[in-house]
Scaffold this active site. Structure first.
Site, PDB file in Angstrom:
ATOM      1  N   GLU A 254     -50.765  -8.882  83.697  1.00  0.00           N
ATOM      2  CA  GLU A 254     -51.573 -10.099  83.560  1.00  0.00           C
ATOM      3  C   GLU A 254     -50.807 -11.009  82.620  1.00  0.00           C
ATOM      4  OE1 GLU A 254     -54.303 -10.819  85.083  1.00  0.00           O
ATOM      5  OE2 GLU A 254     -54.483  -8.873  86.055  1.00  0.00           O
ATOM      6  N   CYS A 288     -55.261 -17.828  78.514  1.00  0.00           N
ATOM      7  CA  CYS A 288     -54.353 -18.011  79.655  1.00  0.00           C
ATOM      8  C   CYS A 288     -54.993 -18.839  80.769  1.00  0.00           C
ATOM      9  CB  CYS A 288     -53.908 -16.657  80.162  1.00  0.00           C
ATOM     10  SG  CYS A 288     -55.297 -15.552  80.350  1.00  0.00           S
TER      11      CYS A 288
HETATM   12  P1  NAD Z   1     -46.795 -11.046  74.097  1.00  0.00           P
HETATM   13  O1  NAD Z   1     -46.203 -10.879  75.454  1.00  0.00           O
HETATM   14  O2  NAD Z   1     -45.921 -11.464  72.997  1.00  0.00           O
HETATM   15  O3  NAD Z   1     -47.457  -9.671  73.617  1.00  0.00           O
HETATM   16  C1  NAD Z   1     -48.426  -9.007  74.397  1.00  0.00           C
HETATM   17  C2  NAD Z   1     -48.346  -7.529  74.092  1.00  0.00           C
HETATM   18  O4  NAD Z   1     -47.093  -7.049  74.592  1.00  0.00           O
HETATM   19  C3  NAD Z   1     -48.369  -7.207  72.593  1.00  0.00           C
HETATM   20  O5  NAD Z   1     -49.127  -6.042  72.381  1.00  0.00           O
HETATM   21  C4  NAD Z   1     -46.899  -6.957  72.281  1.00  0.00           C
HETATM   22  O6  NAD Z   1     -46.698  -6.066  71.206  1.00  0.00           O
HETATM   23  C5  NAD Z   1     -46.414  -6.329  73.585  1.00  0.00           C
HETATM   24  N1  NAD Z   1     -44.985  -6.438  73.809  1.00  0.00           N
HETATM   25  C6  NAD Z   1     -44.142  -7.426  73.400  1.00  0.00           C
HETATM   26  N2  NAD Z   1     -42.882  -7.151  73.799  1.00  0.00           N
HETATM   27  C7  NAD Z   1     -42.923  -5.975  74.479  1.00  0.00           C
HETATM   28  C8  NAD Z   1     -41.945  -5.173  75.146  1.00  0.00           C
HETATM   29  N3  NAD Z   1     -40.660  -5.509  75.171  1.00  0.00           N
HETATM   30  N4  NAD Z   1     -42.355  -4.043  75.738  1.00  0.00           N
HETATM   31  C9  NAD Z   1     -43.653  -3.677  75.725  1.00  0.00           C
HETATM   32  N5  NAD Z   1     -44.621  -4.386  75.110  1.00  0.00           N
HETATM   33  C10 NAD Z   1     -44.269  -5.533  74.501  1.00  0.00           C
HETATM   34  O7  NAD Z   1     -48.038 -11.994  74.294  1.00  0.00           O
HETATM   35  P2  NAD Z   1     -49.043 -12.519  73.192  1.00  0.00           P
HETATM   36  O8  NAD Z   1     -48.304 -13.556  72.435  1.00  0.00           O
HETATM   37  O9  NAD Z   1     -49.672 -11.392  72.452  1.00  0.00           O
HETATM   38  O10 NAD Z   1     -50.176 -13.154  74.096  1.00  0.00           O
HETATM   39  C11 NAD Z   1     -50.038 -14.404  74.666  1.00  0.00           C
HETATM   40  C12 NAD Z   1     -49.610 -14.309  76.118  1.00  0.00           C
HETATM   41  O11 NAD Z   1     -50.504 -13.463  76.848  1.00  0.00           O
HETATM   42  C13 NAD Z   1     -49.665 -15.646  76.774  1.00  0.00           C
HETATM   43  O12 NAD Z   1     -48.533 -15.863  77.576  1.00  0.00           O
HETATM   44  C14 NAD Z   1     -50.917 -15.554  77.640  1.00  0.00           C
HETATM   45  O13 NAD Z   1     -50.964 -16.417  78.712  1.00  0.00           O
HETATM   46  C15 NAD Z   1     -50.924 -14.134  78.024  1.00  0.00           C
HETATM   47  N6  NAD Z   1     -52.288 -13.728  78.397  1.00  0.00           N
HETATM   48  C16 NAD Z   1     -52.569 -13.520  79.723  1.00  0.00           C
HETATM   49  C17 NAD Z   1     -53.850 -13.153  80.111  1.00  0.00           C
HETATM   50  C18 NAD Z   1     -54.184 -12.912  81.567  1.00  0.00           C
HETATM   51  O14 NAD Z   1     -55.258 -12.431  81.856  1.00  0.00           O
HETATM   52  N7  NAD Z   1     -53.317 -13.239  82.492  1.00  0.00           N
HETATM   53  C19 NAD Z   1     -54.843 -12.985  79.146  1.00  0.00           C
HETATM   54  C20 NAD Z   1     -54.518 -13.211  77.813  1.00  0.00           C
HETATM   55  C21 NAD Z   1     -53.229 -13.580  77.452  1.00  0.00           C
END
Ligand code: NAD
Length: 486
Positions: A254, A288
């Site tokens: 997502e 998002c």
């Molecule tokens: P992010 O991608 O930085 O982090 C999300 C999660 O992924 C965190 O727990 C982080 O620790 C983990 N992560 C980061 N790098 C990783 C890697 N290399 N391997 C595995 N895990 C890793 O995102 P964020 O800043 O926490 O959240 C914002 C983003 O999430 C925005 O782009 C937003 O659009 C998206 N989002 C999408 C939805 C949806 O339903 N589509 C909902 C909420 C947020």
């Protein structure tokens, strides 16, 4: 600036049914509304992650053999637990995310409770293909089986609600779980874990904290994890996919969004202004599906910009009394500065007009003024890229076909909306928008029974709804040969 009294919370992880301090490096947790450090949470060490995965593997043997009714009972108990603890969990959520307490309580907590209740019911009434003699002398049956150990990785915008979205369907489908909250917002789910004892068999749900590059990527590449579910950035999704290749695990992504909002000349202006003021800026735009990319038809454009500018400039934040706040701060200094730099670059374009906001307010905390920019062009960075902050752009259009082309001209495909009093027009647009969801004369509303998820680079796999149960399970065919008596 948050006037909510400081709640008590834990920093312990949940591994194999035990609450333990992490043994990895310490991560500072901030209160975004003051900028102060409120806790140090230690990451899970490599060894602890291995222990969590092994515990989930052991628990899988018995949890996967439970009946839907037994799993349903556990999920209902968790829902009741969250309901009983809603007020303290909401205070922790509000403290850790900076979001107004009334929103954490009425929106996030209620949604989390509802999600556990929904999956408790959904797992007991799944539908599928009829069992039948498709080959003479053989009866075929379809079974839905769990996948095994699932790892779920969550973002920081709705920490407990996202945990519910990921934990409830995975457990309902008979999987066991290693859940990693965002390194910024682990507190509410860790607090919930302290009350789970005796409710879930040890190892069914493990909660490990830590950064993405350490803990997240180890989960993504671990051979004993059968599925990885991520909500996060597109780039994070790409990294997770690469890590998941070797073990060929199922992925459920997502990712980001940049929702187009098509406002036609015949739209109900009051409704549009109210809808965008609320759903373009809710959670400080850290959503998002936020209504952030408006396409306004020429006949309504000027009135919309004026009215929306007025409404947005009245949004309240950083008020001493938390009940007076409409929005909170950004999650971190880095995110606040990222939002500010998007707006600064946008305003260097001569055609972009600042209607309101576009500044970092004075005072403490990671706040950013609710911002409305008009005159934006389709090619502008601010129109193309996800800002994830309280920033909405307006782009003028003449022909409906133009708005449709611009709406679809993006790598994102999560959410969209159409505003018109002509239902034929609304349906024409809704059926052509390349998005996982299209709202008509509304935006942002979720129903737990309905699937949530994206198309294109916004990812794949559905959250919520019984579609999500299917994502967390696998279809098996069982075929029984039987003697023919005729
Ligand atoms: P992010 O991608 O930085 O982090 C999300 C999660 O992924 C965190 O727990 C982080 O620790 C983990 N992560 C980061 N790098 C990783 C890697 N290399 N391997 C595995 N895990 C890793 O995102 P964020 O800043 O926490 O959240 C914002 C983003 O999430 C925005 O782009 C937003 O659009 C998206 N989002 C999408 C939805 C949806 O339903 N589509 C909902 C909420 C947020």
């Amino acid at each position: 600036m948050n006037s909510v009294p400081c709640p008590s919370f834990t920093t312990k992880l949940l591994i194999d049914g035990c609450l333990v301090e992490g043994e990895g490096r310490a991560e500072s947790i901030h209160d975004p509304s003051s900028g102060k450090v409120i806790a140090q949470v230690r990451e899970a060490s490599m060894e602890q992650i291995e222990q969590a995965i092994a515990a989930a593997g052991r628990a899988q043997a018995t949890w996967s053999r439970t009946t839907p009714q037994q799993r349903s009972t556990v999920l209902l108990d968790i829902a009741s637990l969250i309901q009983e603890r809603a007020s303290s969990l909401a205070r922790i959520e509000s403290l850790n995310c900076g979001k107004p307490l009334h929103q954490a309580l009425n929106d996030d907590l209620n949604a989390a409770i509802d999600v556990f209740r929904f999956f408790a019911g959904a797992v007991r009434c799944q539908y599928g293909q009829l069992s039948a003699e498709y080959v003479p002398g053989y009866t075929s049956m379809v079974q839905r089986a769990p996948l095994g150990v699932v790892a779920s990785i969550a973002p920081w915008n709705y920490p407990l609600m996202m945990a519910a979205w990921k934990i409830a369907p995975a457990l309902a489908a008979g999987n066991t779980l290693v859940f990693k909250p965002s390194e910024h917002t682990p507190l509410s789910v860790l607090e919930l874990a302290t009350h789970l004892e005796g409710m879930l068999p040890a190892g069914c749900l493990n909660i490990v904290c830590g950064g993405g590059e350490n803990v997240g990527s180890l989960l993504a590449r671990h051979p004993d994890i059968r599925m990885i579910s991520l909500t996060g950035d597109i780039v994070t999704g790409q990294k997770v996919l690469k890590e998941a290749i070797n073990s060929l695990k199922r992925t459920h992504l997502e990712l980001g969004g940049k929702a187009p909002v098509i406002v036609c000349d015949d739209a109900d202006l009051e409704l549009v202004v109210e809808g965008i003021t609320r759903h373009g800026y809710y959670n400080a735009g850290q959503d998002c599906t936020a209504a952030c990319r408006i396409y306004a038809q020429s006949g309504i454009h000027d009135r919309l910009v004026r009215r929306l500018g007025d409404a947005v400039s009245r949004l309240r934040f950083a008020q001493r009394n938390d009940r007076d706040n409409d929005i909170g701060p950004l999650i971190s200094l880095r995110q606040r500065d990222r939002v500010a730099s998007f707006v600064e670059r946008a305003l260097t374009e001569p055609h972009v007009e600042r209607i309101t906001g576009a500044a970092i307010p004075s005072g403490s905390g990671f706040f950013y003024q609710p911002t409305l920019l008009a005159g934006c062009l389709q090619s502008d960075e601010i129109v193309q890229r996800e800002v994830f902050g309280p920033v909405v752009t307006v782009t003028r259009f003449d022909e409906i076909s133009q708005a449709l082309d611009w709406s679809n001209d993006t790598e994102y495909g999560l959410a969209s909306s159409v505003w018109t009093t002509n239902m034929d027009k609304a349906m024409h647009l809704a059926s052509r928008l390349e998005y996982g969801c299209t709202w008509i004369n509304s935006h942002f509303m979720l129903a737990t029974e309905m699937p949530h998820g994206g198309l294109k680079r916004s990812g794949y796999g559905k959250e919520l709804s019984s579609d999500s149960l299917q994502d967390y399970s696998v279809v098996r065919h069982i075929m029984a040969r039987h003697a023919r008596l005729d």
